[in-house]
Design an enzyme around this catalytic site. Structure first.
Site, PDB file in Angstrom:
ATOM      1  N   LYS A  70       0.805  -1.234   0.000  1.00  0.00           N
ATOM      2  CA  LYS A  70       0.000   0.000   0.000  1.00  0.00           C
ATOM      3  C   LYS A  70       0.836   1.282   0.000  1.00  0.00           C
ATOM      4  CE  LYS A  70      -4.225  -1.800   2.072  1.00  0.00           C
ATOM      5  NZ  LYS A  70      -5.214  -1.707   3.135  1.00  0.00           N
ATOM      6  N   ASN A  91      -4.904   2.038  -1.842  1.00  0.00           N
ATOM      7  CA  ASN A  91      -5.479   0.686  -1.889  1.00  0.00           C
ATOM      8  C   ASN A  91      -6.271   0.425  -3.170  1.00  0.00           C
ATOM      9  OD1 ASN A  91      -7.889   2.093  -1.376  1.00  0.00           O
ATOM     10  ND2 ASN A  91      -8.750   0.360  -0.267  1.00  0.00           N
TER      11      ASN A  91
HETATM   12  P1  NAP Z   1       0.478  -4.069   8.769  1.00  0.00           P
HETATM   13  O1  NAP Z   1       0.763  -2.890   7.920  1.00  0.00           O
HETATM   14  O2  NAP Z   1       1.313  -5.293   8.654  1.00  0.00           O
HETATM   15  O3  NAP Z   1       0.488  -3.558  10.306  1.00  0.00           O
HETATM   16  C1  NAP Z   1       0.157  -4.400  11.367  1.00  0.00           C
HETATM   17  C2  NAP Z   1       0.356  -3.689  12.704  1.00  0.00           C
HETATM   18  O4  NAP Z   1      -0.031  -4.612  13.728  1.00  0.00           O
HETATM   19  C3  NAP Z   1       1.784  -3.308  13.039  1.00  0.00           C
HETATM   20  O5  NAP Z   1       1.773  -2.183  13.887  1.00  0.00           O
HETATM   21  C4  NAP Z   1       2.295  -4.543  13.789  1.00  0.00           C
HETATM   22  O6  NAP Z   1       3.326  -4.271  14.691  1.00  0.00           O
HETATM   23  C5  NAP Z   1       1.075  -4.908  14.581  1.00  0.00           C
HETATM   24  N1  NAP Z   1       0.994  -6.351  14.880  1.00  0.00           N
HETATM   25  C6  NAP Z   1       1.208  -7.386  14.029  1.00  0.00           C
HETATM   26  N2  NAP Z   1       0.928  -8.559  14.646  1.00  0.00           N
HETATM   27  C7  NAP Z   1       0.528  -8.253  15.908  1.00  0.00           C
HETATM   28  C8  NAP Z   1       0.125  -9.022  17.027  1.00  0.00           C
HETATM   29  N3  NAP Z   1       0.027 -10.353  16.970  1.00  0.00           N
HETATM   30  N4  NAP Z   1      -0.177  -8.367  18.168  1.00  0.00           N
HETATM   31  C9  NAP Z   1      -0.114  -7.021  18.219  1.00  0.00           C
HETATM   32  N5  NAP Z   1       0.270  -6.228  17.204  1.00  0.00           N
HETATM   33  C10 NAP Z   1       0.580  -6.848  16.050  1.00  0.00           C
HETATM   34  O7  NAP Z   1      -1.030  -4.582   8.538  1.00  0.00           O
HETATM   35  P2  NAP Z   1      -2.299  -3.668   8.191  1.00  0.00           P
HETATM   36  O8  NAP Z   1      -2.455  -3.504   6.730  1.00  0.00           O
HETATM   37  O9  NAP Z   1      -2.226  -2.465   9.030  1.00  0.00           O
HETATM   38  O10 NAP Z   1      -3.506  -4.642   8.653  1.00  0.00           O
HETATM   39  C11 NAP Z   1      -3.785  -4.855  10.016  1.00  0.00           C
HETATM   40  C12 NAP Z   1      -5.053  -5.726  10.135  1.00  0.00           C
HETATM   41  O11 NAP Z   1      -6.179  -5.013   9.622  1.00  0.00           O
HETATM   42  C13 NAP Z   1      -4.976  -7.026   9.314  1.00  0.00           C
HETATM   43  O12 NAP Z   1      -5.579  -8.064  10.053  1.00  0.00           O
HETATM   44  C14 NAP Z   1      -5.794  -6.713   8.074  1.00  0.00           C
HETATM   45  O13 NAP Z   1      -6.394  -7.883   7.514  1.00  0.00           O
HETATM   46  C15 NAP Z   1      -6.861  -5.806   8.656  1.00  0.00           C
HETATM   47  N6  NAP Z   1      -7.431  -4.908   7.647  1.00  0.00           N
HETATM   48  C16 NAP Z   1      -8.784  -4.959   7.463  1.00  0.00           C
HETATM   49  C17 NAP Z   1      -9.384  -4.110   6.539  1.00  0.00           C
HETATM   50  C18 NAP Z   1     -10.871  -4.176   6.346  1.00  0.00           C
HETATM   51  O14 NAP Z   1     -11.374  -3.680   5.324  1.00  0.00           O
HETATM   52  N7  NAP Z   1     -11.601  -4.710   7.293  1.00  0.00           N
HETATM   53  C19 NAP Z   1      -8.606  -3.202   5.785  1.00  0.00           C
HETATM   54  C20 NAP Z   1      -7.232  -3.174   6.000  1.00  0.00           C
HETATM   55  C21 NAP Z   1      -6.654  -4.051   6.937  1.00  0.00           C
HETATM   56  P3  NAP Z   1       4.871  -4.412  14.263  1.00  0.00           P
HETATM   57  O15 NAP Z   1       5.114  -3.250  13.339  1.00  0.00           O
HETATM   58  O16 NAP Z   1       5.563  -4.333  15.556  1.00  0.00           O
HETATM   59  O17 NAP Z   1       4.989  -5.738  13.569  1.00  0.00           O
END
Ligand code: NAP
Length: 299
Positions: A70, A91
Site C-alpha cells: 500500500k 489501496n
Molecule cells: P500491517 O501494515 O502489517 O500492520 C500491522 C500492525 O499490527 C503493526 O503495527 C504490527 O506491529 C502490529 N501487529 C502485528 N501482529 C501483531 C500481534 N500479533 N499483536 C499485536 N500487534 C501486532 O497490517 P495492516 O495492513 O495495518 O492490517 C492490520 C489488520 O487489519 C490485518 O488483520 C488486516 O487484515 C486488517 N485490515 C482490514 C481491513 C478491512 O477492510 N476490514 C482493511 C485493512 C486491513 P509491528 O510493526 O511491531 O509488527
C-alpha cells in the site's frame, strides 16, 4: 457494432489467495450485468516494480492493493489523489489512457462502517471523544485519518515497537496537513505495556488495527487484560473480519464482557464498493456485495 466492454480488475499483494475481494467485485459486476473478471495477483515485495510495469501493459482497468504494497506502490504511480496522499497509502489504482492513478478507499470504508455501528449499537457519542488505536501499520493510517476527519482528535496510539510507532505518528501527522498538527498535539503514543487503568479510562472507541486474533489465533494477554478494564460503553472495532458466521476472537471476548462490538467486514464491503465506483462509474448497493459474502459463508 462495438463489442461489449470486459472489465479486467484484480488485487495485488502478498499473499492474496484467501482474499474475499473477488466475491465482492463479482457480485457487483453481476448486479450491473457487466462483463468482467477479478484476478488475485500474488506479487512478492522485491518484484513489485517489475510486476507493476508488466501489469500496466496487461489491459487492466484497475486493481486493489493490499499488504505489503500500500505504501511501496506510491512512487510507481503517475498520480495520487489528495485523499490517498494525505494517508500515505493507496489501496485502489485506476489504469486509464496509459496513466496510473492511486486512491484510498479504506478511510471511507472505516468511517462509514463506524457510523453504521454507532447507529446500530445505539452508542452515545457524547459521553467521551477519546479513542484508542492499537497498531501502527497501513490500516492504522486509514483509521487515524478517518478519525481525524470525523473530528476525533484525542487519539491514543499503541504499538509494539516504540521506534516504528513514533515514525508512524510523525509521518502521518506530516502528510495530514493542518490536521496533522492537531494529531500531534492531541494524540498520545504509547507502547502496549502501558495499557493501564489511566490510559484505558473513558474511551469511546477501541480500534484493533493489528492482525491479533486473525485466523483463530488467541489474543495476546495484554489485549485481553485491557478489554476487561474498559468502560462498558466502549465500542470495540476489530478490523479483522470473520469469514464464517462466527464472530472474530476479539468480538467474542468483547461480547462476553458486554461491550458493544463490530468486526471489519462492513469496512471491507464499503471500501470495495467505493473502489468499484471509481473503476466503473457505477454505484453498488452494499447489500448486493454482502449477499455475495453470505453465499460464501453458508457454503
Ligand atoms: P500491517 O501494515 O502489517 O500492520 C500491522 C500492525 O499490527 C503493526 O503495527 C504490527 O506491529 C502490529 N501487529 C502485528 N501482529 C501483531 C500481534 N500479533 N499483536 C499485536 N500487534 C501486532 O497490517 P495492516 O495492513 O495495518 O492490517 C492490520 C489488520 O487489519 C490485518 O488483520 C488486516 O487484515 C486488517 N485490515 C482490514 C481491513 C478491512 O477492510 N476490514 C482493511 C485493512 C486491513 P509491528 O510493526 O511491531 O509488527
Amino acid at each position: 457494432m462495438p463489442s461489449k466492454k470486459k472489465y479486467l480488475l484484480g488485487l495485488i499483494g502478498y499473499p492474496v489467495k484467501h482474499s474475499l475481494s473477488p466475491l465482492l467485485h463479482e457480485a457487483a459486476l453481476s448486479y450491473h450485468s457487466l462483463d468482467g473478471e477479478y484476478r488475485l495477483l500474488d506479487i512478492q515485495p522485491e518484484q513489485l516494480a517489475v510486476k507493476f510495469d508488466e501489469l500496466k501493459r496487461s489491459g487492466f482497468d484497475g486493481v486493489n492493493v493490499t499488504i505489503p504494497h500500500k505504501q511501496a506502490v506510491i512512487p510507481l504511480l503517475d498520480e495520487v489523489v489528495e485523499d490517498a496522499r494525505s494517508v500515505g497509502a493507496v489501496n485502489t489504482i485506476v489504469f486509464s489512457g496509459g496513466k496510473t492513478v492511486g486512491h484510498n478507499t479504506d478511510v471511507y470504508g472505516f468511517s462509514r462502517a463506524l457510523r453504521d455501528a454507532i447507529d446500530r449499537e445505539n452508542i452515545d457519542t457524547n459521553w467521551s471523544k477519546s479513542v484508542l488505536v492499537i497498531g501502527c501499520g497501513g490500516a492504522a493510517r486509514a483509521v487515524v485519518a478517518g478519525l481525524c476527519e470525523m473530528g476525533f482528535l484525542d487519539i491514543s496510539i499503541f504499538g509494539r515497537d516504540f521506534k516504528k510507532s513514533s515514525n508512524f505518528v510523525v509521518e502521518l501527522a506530516n502528510s495530514l496537513g493542518p490536521r496533522g498538527q492537531l494529531l500531534i498535539e492531541g494524540s498520545m503514543l504509547r507502547s502496549v505495556e502501558q495499557l493501564n487503568e489511566e490510559s484505558l479510562s473513558a474511551k469511546f472507541l477501541l480500534v484493533n488495527a493489528t492482525p491479533a486474533g486473525q485466523n483463530g489465533e488467541s489474543l495476546p494477554d495484554w489485549f485481553s487484560e485491557a478489554l476487561a478494564r474498559l468502560d462498558k460503553r466502549t465500542l470495540i472495532y476489530d478490523l479483522v473480519y470473520s469469514k464464517t458466521e462466527y464472530p472474530t476472537i476479539l468480538e467474542e471476548r468483547a461480547r462476553a464482557l458486554s461491550l458493544p462490538s463490530v468486526d471489519g467486514l462492513d469496512m471491507l464491503v464499503y471500501q470495495a464498493a467505493r473502489a468499484f465506483e471509481i473503476w466503473t462509474g457505477r454505484v453498488v448497493p452494499t447489500d448486493c456485495m454482502k449477499a455475495g459474502l453470505r453465499r460464501m459463508r453458508s457454503d
